[in-house]
Design a protein around this motif. Structure first.
Motif, PDB file in Angstrom:
ATOM      1  N   GLY A 190       0.790  -1.227   0.000  1.00  0.00           N
ATOM      2  CA  GLY A 190       0.000   0.000   0.000  1.00  0.00           C
ATOM      3  C   GLY A 190       0.819   1.272   0.000  1.00  0.00           C
ATOM      4  O   GLY A 190       0.254   2.358   0.122  1.00  0.00           O
ATOM      5  N   VAL A 191       2.129   1.172  -0.154  1.00  0.00           N
ATOM      6  CA  VAL A 191       2.958   2.376  -0.226  1.00  0.00           C
ATOM      7  C   VAL A 191       2.677   3.049  -1.574  1.00  0.00           C
ATOM      8  O   VAL A 191       2.837   2.430  -2.626  1.00  0.00           O
ATOM      9  N   PRO A 192       2.240   4.317  -1.558  1.00  0.00           N
ATOM     10  CA  PRO A 192       1.916   4.980  -2.817  1.00  0.00           C
ATOM     11  C   PRO A 192       3.182   5.264  -3.637  1.00  0.00           C
ATOM     12  O   PRO A 192       4.278   5.402  -3.084  1.00  0.00           O
ATOM     13  N   LEU A 193       3.007   5.333  -4.935  1.00  0.00           N
ATOM     14  CA  LEU A 193       4.154   5.542  -5.833  1.00  0.00           C
ATOM     15  C   LEU A 193       4.892   6.845  -5.540  1.00  0.00           C
ATOM     16  O   LEU A 193       6.117   6.906  -5.676  1.00  0.00           O
ATOM     17  N   ASN A 194       4.165   7.889  -5.124  1.00  0.00           N
ATOM     18  CA  ASN A 194       4.834   9.164  -4.853  1.00  0.00           C
ATOM     19  C   ASN A 194       5.717   9.098  -3.604  1.00  0.00           C
ATOM     20  O   ASN A 194       6.513  10.003  -3.368  1.00  0.00           O
ATOM     21  N   LEU A 195       5.595   8.048  -2.801  1.00  0.00           N
ATOM     22  CA  LEU A 195       6.436   7.872  -1.621  1.00  0.00           C
ATOM     23  C   LEU A 195       7.355   6.659  -1.747  1.00  0.00           C
ATOM     24  O   LEU A 195       7.995   6.259  -0.783  1.00  0.00           O
ATOM     25  N   TRP A 196       7.425   6.061  -2.934  1.00  0.00           N
ATOM     26  CA  TRP A 196       8.216   4.859  -3.147  1.00  0.00           C
ATOM     27  C   TRP A 196       9.679   5.242  -3.312  1.00  0.00           C
ATOM     28  O   TRP A 196      10.160   5.500  -4.413  1.00  0.00           O
ATOM     29  N   ASN A 197      10.390   5.298  -2.196  1.00  0.00           N
ATOM     30  CA  ASN A 197      11.816   5.611  -2.224  1.00  0.00           C
ATOM     31  C   ASN A 197      12.481   4.991  -1.000  1.00  0.00           C
ATOM     32  O   ASN A 197      11.813   4.538  -0.068  1.00  0.00           O
ATOM     33  N   ALA A 198      13.795   4.967  -0.999  1.00  0.00           N
ATOM     34  CA  ALA A 198      14.552   4.319   0.076  1.00  0.00           C
ATOM     35  C   ALA A 198      14.245   4.933   1.435  1.00  0.00           C
ATOM     36  O   ALA A 198      14.109   4.216   2.430  1.00  0.00           O
ATOM     37  N   ASP A 199      14.126   6.255   1.508  1.00  0.00           N
ATOM     38  CA  ASP A 199      13.850   6.907   2.790  1.00  0.00           C
ATOM     39  C   ASP A 199      12.536   6.431   3.402  1.00  0.00           C
ATOM     40  O   ASP A 199      12.461   6.179   4.601  1.00  0.00           O
ATOM     41  N   THR A 200      11.506   6.309   2.584  1.00  0.00           N
ATOM     42  CA  THR A 200      10.210   5.846   3.084  1.00  0.00           C
ATOM     43  C   THR A 200      10.333   4.450   3.683  1.00  0.00           C
ATOM     44  O   THR A 200       9.871   4.188   4.796  1.00  0.00           O
ATOM     45  N   PHE A 201      10.977   3.541   2.956  1.00  0.00           N
ATOM     46  CA  PHE A 201      11.083   2.167   3.440  1.00  0.00           C
ATOM     47  C   PHE A 201      12.007   2.052   4.653  1.00  0.00           C
ATOM     48  O   PHE A 201      11.755   1.251   5.546  1.00  0.00           O
ATOM     49  N   HIS A 202      13.040   2.864   4.711  1.00  0.00           N
ATOM     50  CA  HIS A 202      13.889   2.871   5.908  1.00  0.00           C
ATOM     51  C   HIS A 202      13.094   3.381   7.109  1.00  0.00           C
ATOM     52  O   HIS A 202      13.225   2.838   8.217  1.00  0.00           O
ATOM     53  N   ASN A 203      12.274   4.396   6.909  1.00  0.00           N
ATOM     54  CA  ASN A 203      11.445   4.903   8.006  1.00  0.00           C
ATOM     55  C   ASN A 203      10.406   3.884   8.456  1.00  0.00           C
ATOM     56  O   ASN A 203      10.110   3.776   9.646  1.00  0.00           O
ATOM     57  N   ILE A 204       9.848   3.138   7.517  1.00  0.00           N
ATOM     58  CA  ILE A 204       8.898   2.083   7.879  1.00  0.00           C
ATOM     59  C   ILE A 204       9.606   1.030   8.728  1.00  0.00           C
ATOM     60  O   ILE A 204       9.133   0.650   9.796  1.00  0.00           O
ATOM     61  N   GLY A 205      10.747   0.547   8.267  1.00  0.00           N
ATOM     62  CA  GLY A 205      11.471  -0.499   8.978  1.00  0.00           C
ATOM     63  C   GLY A 205      11.925  -0.088  10.359  1.00  0.00           C
ATOM     64  O   GLY A 205      11.965  -0.906  11.279  1.00  0.00           O
ATOM     65  N   LYS A 206      12.236   1.191  10.543  1.00  0.00           N
ATOM     66  CA  LYS A 206      12.706   1.683  11.844  1.00  0.00           C
ATOM     67  C   LYS A 206      11.660   1.528  12.937  1.00  0.00           C
ATOM     68  O   LYS A 206      12.004   1.561  14.116  1.00  0.00           O
ATOM     69  N   ASN A 207      10.406   1.342  12.566  1.00  0.00           N
ATOM     70  CA  ASN A 207       9.367   1.119  13.572  1.00  0.00           C
ATOM     71  C   ASN A 207       9.576  -0.189  14.332  1.00  0.00           C
ATOM     72  O   ASN A 207       9.047  -0.348  15.433  1.00  0.00           O
ATOM     73  N   TRP A 208      10.317  -1.130  13.754  1.00  0.00           N
ATOM     74  CA  TRP A 208      10.490  -2.441  14.368  1.00  0.00           C
ATOM     75  C   TRP A 208      11.942  -2.814  14.629  1.00  0.00           C
ATOM     76  O   TRP A 208      12.214  -3.833  15.243  1.00  0.00           O
ATOM     77  N   GLY A 209      12.888  -2.033  14.157  1.00  0.00           N
ATOM     78  CA  GLY A 209      14.286  -2.374  14.406  1.00  0.00           C
ATOM     79  C   GLY A 209      15.221  -1.626  13.490  1.00  0.00           C
ATOM     80  O   GLY A 209      14.853  -0.637  12.859  1.00  0.00           O
ATOM     81  N   LYS A 210      16.444  -2.101  13.440  1.00  0.00           N
ATOM     82  CA  LYS A 210      17.474  -1.472  12.609  1.00  0.00           C
ATOM     83  C   LYS A 210      17.380  -2.011  11.188  1.00  0.00           C
ATOM     84  O   LYS A 210      17.432  -3.216  10.958  1.00  0.00           O
ATOM     85  N   VAL A 211      17.257  -1.129  10.225  1.00  0.00           N
ATOM     86  CA  VAL A 211      17.145  -1.521   8.823  1.00  0.00           C
ATOM     87  C   VAL A 211      18.534  -1.826   8.275  1.00  0.00           C
ATOM     88  O   VAL A 211      19.458  -1.031   8.422  1.00  0.00           O
ATOM     89  N   ILE A 212      18.646  -2.981   7.637  1.00  0.00           N
ATOM     90  CA  ILE A 212      19.902  -3.385   7.034  1.00  0.00           C
ATOM     91  C   ILE A 212      19.912  -3.014   5.547  1.00  0.00           C
ATOM     92  O   ILE A 212      20.841  -2.383   5.070  1.00  0.00           O
ATOM     93  N   THR A 213      18.886  -3.393   4.831  1.00  0.00           N
ATOM     94  CA  THR A 213      18.844  -3.142   3.390  1.00  0.00           C
ATOM     95  C   THR A 213      17.416  -3.285   2.870  1.00  0.00           C
ATOM     96  O   THR A 213      16.523  -3.727   3.582  1.00  0.00           O
ATOM     97  N   LEU A 214      17.223  -2.919   1.632  1.00  0.00           N
ATOM     98  CA  LEU A 214      15.974  -3.153   0.906  1.00  0.00           C
ATOM     99  C   LEU A 214      16.245  -4.228  -0.133  1.00  0.00           C
ATOM    100  O   LEU A 214      17.389  -4.382  -0.573  1.00  0.00           O
ATOM    101  N   ASP A 215      15.212  -4.952  -0.539  1.00  0.00           N
ATOM    102  CA  ASP A 215      15.472  -5.920  -1.601  1.00  0.00           C
ATOM    103  C   ASP A 215      15.650  -5.177  -2.918  1.00  0.00           C
ATOM    104  O   ASP A 215      15.313  -3.998  -3.053  1.00  0.00           O
ATOM    105  N   ASP A 216      16.211  -5.851  -3.912  1.00  0.00           N
ATOM    106  CA  ASP A 216      16.552  -5.210  -5.179  1.00  0.00           C
ATOM    107  C   ASP A 216      15.351  -4.621  -5.900  1.00  0.00           C
ATOM    108  O   ASP A 216      15.408  -3.512  -6.416  1.00  0.00           O
ATOM    109  N   ALA A 217      14.242  -5.363  -5.947  1.00  0.00           N
ATOM    110  CA  ALA A 217      13.053  -4.879  -6.661  1.00  0.00           C
ATOM    111  C   ALA A 217      12.502  -3.610  -6.021  1.00  0.00           C
ATOM    112  O   ALA A 217      12.021  -2.711  -6.712  1.00  0.00           O
ATOM    113  N   THR A 218      12.610  -3.508  -4.702  1.00  0.00           N
ATOM    114  CA  THR A 218      12.139  -2.315  -4.000  1.00  0.00           C
ATOM    115  C   THR A 218      13.053  -1.134  -4.272  1.00  0.00           C
ATOM    116  O   THR A 218      12.598  -0.048  -4.627  1.00  0.00           O
ATOM    117  N   SER A 219      14.352  -1.334  -4.123  1.00  0.00           N
ATOM    118  CA  SER A 219      15.281  -0.216  -4.287  1.00  0.00           C
ATOM    119  C   SER A 219      15.391   0.245  -5.738  1.00  0.00           C
ATOM    120  O   SER A 219      15.575   1.435  -6.005  1.00  0.00           O
TER     121      SER A 219
END
Length: 85
Positions: A7-36
């Motif tokens: 449900g992440v909208p295309l206008n927010l589809w970037n590394a910063d958004t996904f790093h901020n999402i992951g930080k809610n549960w722990g330390k973000v290591i990386t994004l998968d290739d298709a996401t990045s």
């Protein structure tokens, strides 16, 4: 662990958004290739390694941006271990 984000909208589809999402549960290591690389937009995947959350993650939260709210579901991928004897 991997977190799948739906449900992440295309206008927010970037590394910063996904790093901020992951930080809610722990330390973000990386994004998968298709996401990045933005080669698939069906879901984003975040690898979060260090966490103190012991229960399975399956939550909906709201991303707020420029006066708009977007519901996003985050689900922890479950590892499947197959034992053969």
């Amino acid at each position: 662990m991997w977190l799948s984000c739906y449900g992440v909208p295309l206008n927010l589809w970037n590394a910063d958004t996904f790093h901020n999402i992951g930080k809610n549960w722990g330390k973000v290591i990386t994004l998968d290739d298709a996401t990045s690389k933005g080669s698939s937009f069906s879901m984003g995947k975040v690898k979060s390694f260090i966490t103190n959350v012991f229960e399975a993650i399956n939550q909906v939260f709201t991303l707020d941006f420029n006066g708009y709210s977007y519901p996003v579901r985050v689900i922890e991928e479950q590892a499947v271990v197959s034992l053969t004897f």
